[in-house]
Design a protein around this motif. Structure first.
Motif, mmCIF file in Angstrom:
data_model
loop_
_atom_site.group_PDB
_atom_site.id
_atom_site.type_symbol
_atom_site.label_atom_id
_atom_site.label_comp_id
_atom_site.label_asym_id
_atom_site.label_seq_id
_atom_site.Cartn_x
_atom_site.Cartn_y
_atom_site.Cartn_z
ATOM 1 N N PHE A 6 0.827 -1.207 0.000
ATOM 2 C CA PHE A 6 0.000 0.000 0.000
ATOM 3 C C PHE A 6 0.864 1.261 0.000
ATOM 4 O O PHE A 6 0.556 2.246 -0.703
ATOM 5 C CB PHE A 6 -0.924 -0.001 1.217
ATOM 6 C CG PHE A 6 -1.675 1.285 1.409
ATOM 7 C CD1 PHE A 6 -2.752 1.612 0.581
ATOM 8 C CD2 PHE A 6 -1.309 2.179 2.399
ATOM 9 C CE1 PHE A 6 -3.435 2.806 0.749
ATOM 10 C CE2 PHE A 6 -1.987 3.369 2.575
ATOM 11 C CZ PHE A 6 -3.053 3.679 1.744
ATOM 12 N N PHE A 7 1.960 1.256 0.762
ATOM 13 C CA PHE A 7 2.818 2.442 0.829
ATOM 14 C C PHE A 7 3.483 2.720 -0.511
ATOM 15 O O PHE A 7 3.558 3.882 -0.954
ATOM 16 C CB PHE A 7 3.876 2.247 1.913
ATOM 17 C CG PHE A 7 4.826 3.404 2.045
ATOM 18 C CD1 PHE A 7 4.420 4.584 2.654
ATOM 19 C CD2 PHE A 7 6.130 3.318 1.561
ATOM 20 C CE1 PHE A 7 5.292 5.659 2.773
ATOM 21 C CE2 PHE A 7 6.999 4.375 1.681
ATOM 22 C CZ PHE A 7 6.588 5.552 2.290
ATOM 23 N N VAL A 8 3.978 1.676 -1.166
ATOM 24 C CA VAL A 8 4.602 1.867 -2.486
ATOM 25 C C VAL A 8 3.571 2.380 -3.494
ATOM 26 O O VAL A 8 3.868 3.264 -4.330
ATOM 27 C CB VAL A 8 5.258 0.554 -2.952
ATOM 28 C CG1 VAL A 8 5.755 0.676 -4.393
ATOM 29 C CG2 VAL A 8 6.409 0.175 -2.034
ATOM 30 N N HIS A 9 2.348 1.842 -3.427
ATOM 31 C CA HIS A 9 1.297 2.315 -4.329
ATOM 32 C C HIS A 9 0.937 3.767 -4.033
ATOM 33 O O HIS A 9 0.689 4.561 -4.965
ATOM 34 C CB HIS A 9 0.062 1.432 -4.184
ATOM 35 C CG HIS A 9 -1.067 1.829 -5.062
ATOM 36 N ND1 HIS A 9 -1.001 1.806 -6.448
ATOM 37 C CD2 HIS A 9 -2.324 2.294 -4.764
ATOM 38 C CE1 HIS A 9 -2.138 2.213 -6.969
ATOM 39 N NE2 HIS A 9 -2.959 2.524 -5.960
ATOM 40 N N PHE A 10 0.915 4.153 -2.775
ATOM 41 C CA PHE A 10 0.637 5.545 -2.420
ATOM 42 C C PHE A 10 1.718 6.477 -2.940
ATOM 43 O O PHE A 10 1.442 7.560 -3.471
ATOM 44 C CB PHE A 10 0.507 5.676 -0.899
ATOM 45 C CG PHE A 10 0.466 7.086 -0.409
ATOM 46 C CD1 PHE A 10 -0.678 7.866 -0.570
ATOM 47 C CD2 PHE A 10 1.574 7.653 0.216
ATOM 48 C CE1 PHE A 10 -0.718 9.169 -0.123
ATOM 49 C CE2 PHE A 10 1.544 8.959 0.658
ATOM 50 C CZ PHE A 10 0.397 9.724 0.497
ATOM 51 N N VAL A 11 2.995 6.070 -2.804
ATOM 52 C CA VAL A 11 4.101 6.887 -3.311
ATOM 53 C C VAL A 11 4.022 7.007 -4.831
ATOM 54 O O VAL A 11 4.253 8.091 -5.409
ATOM 55 C CB VAL A 11 5.446 6.281 -2.873
ATOM 56 C CG1 VAL A 11 6.612 6.990 -3.557
ATOM 57 C CG2 VAL A 11 5.598 6.368 -1.356
ATOM 58 N N ALA A 12 3.647 5.928 -5.522
ATOM 59 C CA ALA A 12 3.511 5.967 -6.979
ATOM 60 C C ALA A 12 2.364 6.897 -7.393
ATOM 61 O O ALA A 12 2.501 7.671 -8.359
ATOM 62 C CB ALA A 12 3.272 4.567 -7.520
ATOM 63 N N CYS A 13 1.249 6.839 -6.672
ATOM 64 C CA CYS A 13 0.119 7.735 -6.988
ATOM 65 C C CYS A 13 0.469 9.195 -6.729
ATOM 66 O O CYS A 13 0.111 10.084 -7.511
ATOM 67 C CB CYS A 13 -1.102 7.334 -6.159
ATOM 68 S SG CYS A 13 -1.819 5.736 -6.603
ATOM 69 N N ALA A 14 1.182 9.447 -5.605
ATOM 70 C CA ALA A 14 1.576 10.818 -5.294
ATOM 71 C C ALA A 14 2.579 11.344 -6.310
ATOM 72 O O ALA A 14 2.573 12.544 -6.654
ATOM 73 C CB ALA A 14 2.171 10.875 -3.888
ATOM 74 N N SER A 15 3.451 10.493 -6.818
ATOM 75 C CA SER A 15 4.422 10.929 -7.827
ATOM 76 C C SER A 15 3.767 11.157 -9.188
ATOM 77 O O SER A 15 4.233 12.010 -9.962
ATOM 78 C CB SER A 15 5.538 9.881 -7.949
ATOM 79 O OG SER A 15 6.180 9.668 -6.713
ATOM 80 N N TYR A 16 2.716 10.401 -9.480
ATOM 81 C CA TYR A 16 2.084 10.498 -10.803
ATOM 82 C C TYR A 16 1.094 11.667 -10.881
ATOM 83 O O TYR A 16 1.174 12.489 -11.802
ATOM 84 C CB TYR A 16 1.352 9.192 -11.111
ATOM 85 C CG TYR A 16 0.678 9.175 -12.464
ATOM 86 C CD1 TYR A 16 1.411 8.911 -13.625
ATOM 87 C CD2 TYR A 16 -0.686 9.431 -12.574
ATOM 88 C CE1 TYR A 16 0.800 8.902 -14.857
ATOM 89 C CE2 TYR A 16 -1.310 9.413 -13.802
ATOM 90 C CZ TYR A 16 -0.567 9.152 -14.939
ATOM 91 O OH TYR A 16 -1.186 9.143 -16.179
ATOM 92 N N GLY A 17 0.176 11.737 -9.948
ATOM 93 C CA GLY A 17 -0.857 12.780 -10.039
ATOM 94 C C GLY A 17 -1.090 13.535 -8.766
ATOM 95 O O GLY A 17 -2.151 14.156 -8.611
ATOM 96 N N GLY A 18 -0.174 13.486 -7.827
ATOM 97 C CA GLY A 18 -0.347 14.186 -6.564
ATOM 98 C C GLY A 18 -0.991 13.280 -5.510
ATOM 99 O O GLY A 18 -1.474 12.185 -5.798
ATOM 100 N N ILE A 19 -0.981 13.781 -4.286
ATOM 101 C CA ILE A 19 -1.551 13.003 -3.183
ATOM 102 C C ILE A 19 -3.062 12.890 -3.365
ATOM 103 O O ILE A 19 -3.733 13.892 -3.628
ATOM 104 C CB ILE A 19 -1.225 13.666 -1.831
ATOM 105 C CG1 ILE A 19 0.292 13.711 -1.621
ATOM 106 C CG2 ILE A 19 -1.908 12.923 -0.685
ATOM 107 C CD1 ILE A 19 0.715 14.451 -0.368
ATOM 108 N N PRO A 20 -3.636 11.685 -3.275
ATOM 109 C CA PRO A 20 -5.090 11.533 -3.428
ATOM 110 C C PRO A 20 -5.848 12.372 -2.396
ATOM 111 O O PRO A 20 -5.534 12.321 -1.194
ATOM 112 C CB PRO A 20 -5.311 10.030 -3.205
ATOM 113 C CG PRO A 20 -4.007 9.403 -3.525
ATOM 114 C CD PRO A 20 -2.968 10.368 -3.111
#
Length: 225
Positions: free
Chosen positions: A174-188
């Protein structure tokens, strides 16, 4: 006459007693001399008794003990290897789980495209635009995330195989997926995204621990030799 008859008997007896005593002294003197010179009692050296070596019991005991089977030796070796800290193995497991996570999530989005006509884009994976609980399309994407979390629990049982490690690997995923989402389109920024993904992480942990415990309690197959 009586005195004369008694007088010669006296010395005779004395002579006899004296002779007997002298003879006894001679005998004792001879015995003592013979003992001194070692003639009467000879002392022979005692023969040394050879000690017999104890019977070799090691060979019989070792031969009586059954040799360990190769299956038990391999199980013990695998258990010892698993107990040791291996950072390369842990990193490989994390990378494998992350790759399978995105691979199966993309496959589910393809199925949703075929069934519900939704678009196939990377934004559905790394952004919070499409995940929601207020629209039908949002429920479709949320169901895809939860279904992918259940598949992740199965992957934990296959790749990790340890129930006590499911929590660590699920949180790391989950943490790696969160970092990938934050890097791609910002923090959800939507609550729907957080609710769906946290629920998916909890599902992965609980179901993964259950499946791993079932696999740990399963009987180990032994080879028939």
């Amino acid at each position: 006459q009586r005195e004369k008859s008694k007088s010669p008997m006296g010395p005779r007896r004395k002579d006899m007693n004296g002779g007997g005593a002298g003879g006894g002294d001679e005998e004792t003197g001879g015995a003592s001399s013979s003992q001194r010179h070692g003639v009467g009692h000879r002392r022979y050296p005692k023969a040394k008794q050879r000690r017999r070596p104890p019977p070799a019991q090691t060979s019989s005991s070792s031969s009586s003990r059954p040799a360990p089977s190769p299956s038990s030796a391999s199980v013990a070796a695998s258990a010892a290897a698993a107990s040791q800290f291996n950072p390369r193995l842990i990193l490989a497991q994390i990378v494998a789980l992350q790759c399978f996570h995105y691979a199966f999530l993309g496959l589910i989005f393809q199925i949703n495209h075929a069934l519900f006509g939704t678009s196939v884009t990377v934004d559905r994976i790394f952004t919070s635009r499409y995940v929601g609980l207020r629209s039908a399309e949002g429920w479709v994407d949320g169901g895809a995330v939860l279904l992918n979390s259940a598949i992740g629990a199965v992957l934990l049982a296959v790749i990790v195989e340890k129930s006590k490690k499911c929590l660590d690997f699920s949180v790391t995923l989950f943490f790696v997926h969160f970092v990938a989402c934050a890097s791609y389109g910002g923090i959800p920024s939507t609550w729907d995204w957080w609710i769906v993904h946290v629920a998916g992480t909890v599902l992965t942990i609980v179901l993964g621990e259950y499946l791993c415990s079932l696999r740990e309690m399963a009987e180990i197959p032994l080879l028939d030799l």
